[in-house]
Enzyme design. Structure first.
Site, PDB file in Angstrom:
ATOM      1  N   ASP A 226      28.884 -10.429  51.944  1.00 43.40           N
ATOM      2  CA  ASP A 226      28.203  -9.795  51.094  1.00 43.40           C
ATOM      3  C   ASP A 226      26.588 -10.339  50.896  1.00 43.40           C
ATOM      4  O   ASP A 226      25.882  -9.783  50.262  1.00 43.40           O
ATOM      5  CB  ASP A 226      28.675 -10.292  49.674  1.00 43.40           C
ATOM      6  CG  ASP A 226      29.901  -9.562  49.376  1.00 43.40           C
ATOM      7  OD1 ASP A 226      30.532  -8.633  50.127  1.00 43.40           O
ATOM      8  OD2 ASP A 226      30.728 -10.245  48.372  1.00 43.40           O
TER       9      ASP A 226
ATOM     10  N   LYS B  61      27.205 -25.682  38.752  1.00 44.75           N
ATOM     11  CA  LYS B  61      26.933 -25.392  37.474  1.00 44.75           C
ATOM     12  C   LYS B  61      26.058 -26.628  36.727  1.00 44.75           C
ATOM     13  O   LYS B  61      26.293 -27.147  35.465  1.00 44.75           O
ATOM     14  CB  LYS B  61      27.772 -24.701  36.500  1.00 44.75           C
ATOM     15  CG  LYS B  61      28.398 -23.568  37.082  1.00 44.75           C
ATOM     16  CD  LYS B  61      28.698 -22.320  36.150  1.00 44.75           C
ATOM     17  CE  LYS B  61      29.318 -21.187  36.750  1.00 44.75           C
ATOM     18  NZ  LYS B  61      30.276 -21.360  37.852  1.00 44.75           N
TER      19      LYS B  61
ATOM     20  N   ASP C 255      23.099 -11.667  47.252  1.00 46.44           N
ATOM     21  CA  ASP C 255      24.622 -11.376  47.333  1.00 46.44           C
ATOM     22  C   ASP C 255      24.828  -9.751  46.817  1.00 46.44           C
ATOM     23  O   ASP C 255      24.408  -9.728  45.513  1.00 46.44           O
ATOM     24  CB  ASP C 255      25.423 -12.141  46.432  1.00 46.44           C
ATOM     25  CG  ASP C 255      26.997 -11.758  46.547  1.00 46.44           C
ATOM     26  OD1 ASP C 255      27.321 -10.842  46.680  1.00 46.44           O
ATOM     27  OD2 ASP C 255      27.799 -12.898  46.274  1.00 46.44           O
TER      28      ASP C 255
END
Lengths: 427, 360
Positions: free
Chosen positions: B110, B162, B218
């Site tokens: 992607d 994260k 992406d």
């Protein structure tokens, strides 16, 4: 001889017509290319022996109204006068106040028409109906059929099936009474003033009595003059062999909101296609593409690549650019639609400008097309705290930038927008 | 050299486009996504590409045979019977990958960027350890897993998922090069290369990061597909301005297939890709859109941030915006407004879609 009275109301009425009624009195708002009440006037002038038309209302004399009176008198070759009430006297109080003027010249009968309706105005038929009844003193109201649910929003008439005598009348009942509703168009003889006079006397006596008993009665002398034809007169007349209903299957609608003006325009334009095809724009090789019924003011400048209709009215001096699409809309005078704009179900105010590739779109408030008796719903601006999707209205002198979308919104006058808006009132 | 491309499954994130065409074959800037990668790999000296797929598609197989011919490279399809994650497919293709002792590339399918494969080989050989990954800088690292590495050498210390406080602004860009010895770390079962393999390699000081220069995206979902297109066209502007379309009515970076027809009084751009055989009629305004092969945009329409699927037809005075995606062979009737509509293939739209939704 005959006369006609058109009840035009005043600036405190017709607020559901804002922001358009800021610029022009609602009765003069153009529907199918001409002021709303010009349709009334034209219908009146088609009645033989019509000698005078009187407008009754409580607008301050204003330029727009005077200009309209002058031009309408010239066009229809009939005296038209405006009689100004000193206050809002109601549909019965207004004509009662000016009864001497209405009766001057001794008309045998006179029509009373509410300004905020659109109709085929079957006035000659009402007259013939009255004469058929054999009673020269009977009064006739125009009635039409509504569906059960919507009938509650109107004056409801119960009539004798054979004689058409009105047996019972009630204004906006809370439960179902009748599917026959009052169209706001009447034929009266001078005798109506006795009935209104009785109500006036009785109310005045009650007020005096109340005053003697020390009851609060602010401006009581005035209140006696406020008389509503519907509640105060028709309800009392029903069942007394005086009031008859003439039922029409012709088109009819109220014009309360701006949304209903688009619907009313459609009805009148479709009437033009039957009776006055010359008033509709033709398809010609040099002109724009016309779909269905379209009114174009002769001074409007329309690019030939534009596509207009159905149900479009374009006013004086409007500029329509290349590749513009307009459908189900009213474009008021001086507006400018630049190239490739798309205007659907909207009213574009006087001198407004819509930039290239912008889209101005509303949601039509048409009656249910699958119900032949459906009427336009009396819209509320908000439902459950949300703006109900309605036609888009651009007030006077609004500027819409290029490439934005304005959807289901109302833009108040003299506003320059800088982005897209949806489902909003823009102050 | 060899390369393995993680093609994976049905490409559901890029639906409705992937309902008609396998994701690797969806055209990005007028070239199938996979071809961007194949061509860059070949230029870096790759002569054998393995596509790790979890569903078989005859269309994809056929297209790969054609590309084998065209590019003069070998293309194998490695088919997972069950999804094996991002590392499992390497174990499945073990035999092919160990045919030589050279390092091999691995990439997510992607990703679109200025592929840095030649630099990556040089970087990898320079440090001499087992693996190298490409990292790219992002503005909001808290949304991603970040890579913490030594500024000088690029040696990776650790990965943080994260992060709540700033530790790094570099994220995994989905492009790697490994020595065949990596395969000892991977077993034939569903495994995540990012979560299960890389942290161990970092601990062993066997994993290095090379920072990507230039754009990266992406493009696995429509919104990012369009953003990636804008970046790619800007990079074309710098590197190959002659490939972009210029002239009256064209604004900014616009890529137009030579077989497309554009009408009069249109304004196209910035950031528009128009595919082969597309017809844009007169007076159309398009910005930030991809119009795929064989579609027709009828006159006076206005399109922003849309992907128009193959062979679709957009009517006159239509307004489409807000990542509206039309699948293949969709018909949008005249004068409609589509706001964020996701329209499945072979559908005829007769009503406006004022708020984002999926049209089955």
């Amino acid at each position: 001889m005959l006369k006609a009275v058109i009840l035009i109301g005043g600036p405190q009425k017709g607020t559901r017509f804002r922001p358009l009624s800021f610029e022009v009195p609602k009765p003069l708002f153009p529907v199918a290319g001409v002021p709303m009440i010009q349709h009334h006037i034209e219908a009146c002038t088609k009645v033989p022996s019509m000698k005078e038309i009187v407008l009754v209302g409580f607008y301050q004399p204003n330029e727009a109204l005077s200009r309209f009176l002058v031009s309408a008198q010239q066009e229809f070759k009939i005296p038209i006068r405006y009689l100004q009430e000193y206050a809002a006297l109601g549909t019965g109080g207004g004509i009662y106040h000016f009864r001497d003027q209405i009766l001057s010249g001794s008309p045998e009968a006179f029509f009373v028409l509410n300004a905020d309706v659109c109709s085929e105005f079957p006035l000659p038929e009402m007259l013939a109906f009255q004469q058929q009844r054999g009673d020269p003193h009977s009064f006739v109201m125009l009635g039409t059929t509504a569906n059960r649910k919507q009938s509650l929003n109107y004056g409801c008439i119960v009539a004798n099936m054979e004689t058409c005598e009105v047996l019972h009348y009630v204004e906006k009942p809370s439960t179902f009474v009748s599917e026959i509703i009052n169209c706001g168009i009447y034929l009266f003889t001078p005798a109506i003033f006795q009935h209104i006079g009785e109500v006036f006397q009785r109310t005045q006596q009650e007020l005096l009595l109340g005053a003697c008993l020390g009851e609060e009665s602010p401006n009581g002398w005035q209140r006696a003059e406020v008389i509503r034809l519907e509640q105060d007169i028709f309800t009392a007349l029903a069942g007394r062999g005086k009031l008859y209903v003439y039922k029409t299957d012709g088109f009819w609608s109220q014009i309360k909101s701006a949304g209903s003006a688009i619907y009313a325009s459609r009805l009148y334009l479709s009437q033009y296609s039957q009776c006055h095809p010359e008033r509709l724009a033709p398809n010609s090789p040099e002109g724009p593409t016309i779909r269905g019924n379209v009114y174009l003011h002769p001074t409007a400048s329309i690019d030939r690549s534009a596509v207009l209709g159905p149900n479009v009215s374009i006013g004086k001096g409007v500029m329509v650019g290349a590749g513009v699409r307009v459908r189900e809309s009213i474009i008021l005078h001086g507006a400018s639609l630049q190239d490739h704009t798309c205007v659907l179900n909207s009213i574009v105010g006087w001198d407004s400008t819509i930039g290239r590739w912008a889209r101005v779109e509303g949601t039509p408030s048409d009656p249910n097309p699958n119900d032949p008796y459906a009427k336009i719903d009396s819209e509320t601006l908000f439902r459950d705290g949300r703006l109900t999707p309605s036609i888009t209205i651009l007030g006077c002198n609004v500027t819409i930038p290029a490439e934005v979308v304005i959807l289901n919104s109302i833009v108040l006058p003299h506003k320059e927008l800088s982005r897209s808006f949806k489902n909003q009132i823009i102050l | 050299m060899k390369a393995l491309i993680l093609v994976g499954g049905y490409g559901t994130r890029l639906r409705p486009l992937t309902l008609s065409t396998p994701k690797p074959l969806v055209e990005f800037c007028n070239k199938p996504i996979l071809l961007h990668q194949l061509e860059a790999l070949r230029q870096a000296g790759v002569d054998h590409v393995i596509l790790a797929v979890s569903y078989m598609s005859e269309v994809l197989e056929g297209a790969m045979r054609t590309q084998e011919q065209r590019l003069g490279i070998r293309i194998s399809l490695s088919h997972e019977k069950e999804p094996l994650g991002t590392a499992g497919p390497l174990a499945l293709a073990r035999e092919l990958l160990t045919e030589s002792s050279e390092p091999f590339f691995v990439l997510n399918s992607d990703v679109i960027c200025d592929f840095p494969f030649t630099d990556l080989v040089r970087f990898h050989k320079h440090h001499g350890k087992e693996g190298s990954i490409v990292v790219t800088k992002v503005e909001e690292p808290s949304k991603y897993g970040v890579v913490v590495c030594e500024a000088e050498t690029g040696r990776i210390h650790r990965f943080v998922e994260k992060p709540q406080v700033f530790v790094s602004n570099k994220i995994n860009a989905g492009m790697y090069i490994f020595n065949p010895s990596l395969l000892h770390r991977i077993q034939l079962r569903p495994t995540s290369i990012e979560k299960e393999i890389f942290p161990v390699m970092a601990q062993d000081a066997e994993l290095y990061a090379m920072e990507l220069q230039g754009f990266w995206m992406d493009i696995g979902q429509p919104k990012d597909f369009l953003t990636g297109m804008c970046m790619f066209l800007q990079s074309l502007r710098v590197q190959h301005p002659e490939r972009l379309h210029a002239g009256p009515g064209f604004v900014g970076n616009v890529l137009v297939d030579p077989s497309a027809q554009i009408g009069e009084n249109c304004t196209i751009g910035p950031n528009v890709t128009i595919g082969a055989g597309v017809v844009v009629e007169d007076g159309v305004r398009i910005k930030r859109c991809t119009i795929l092969k064989g579609s027709r945009i009828r006159s006076h329409s206005w399109l922003e941030s849309c992907i128009v699927g193959w062979l679709s037809s957009v009517g006159q005075w239509v307004r489409m915006e807000n990542v509206t995606v039309l699948g293949e062979d969709v018909i949008v009737n005249d004068e409609l407004y589509l706001n964020g509509a996701n329209v499945l293939p072979h559908k005829s739209i007769a009503e406006s879609v004022p708020e984002p939704r999926i049209i089955m």
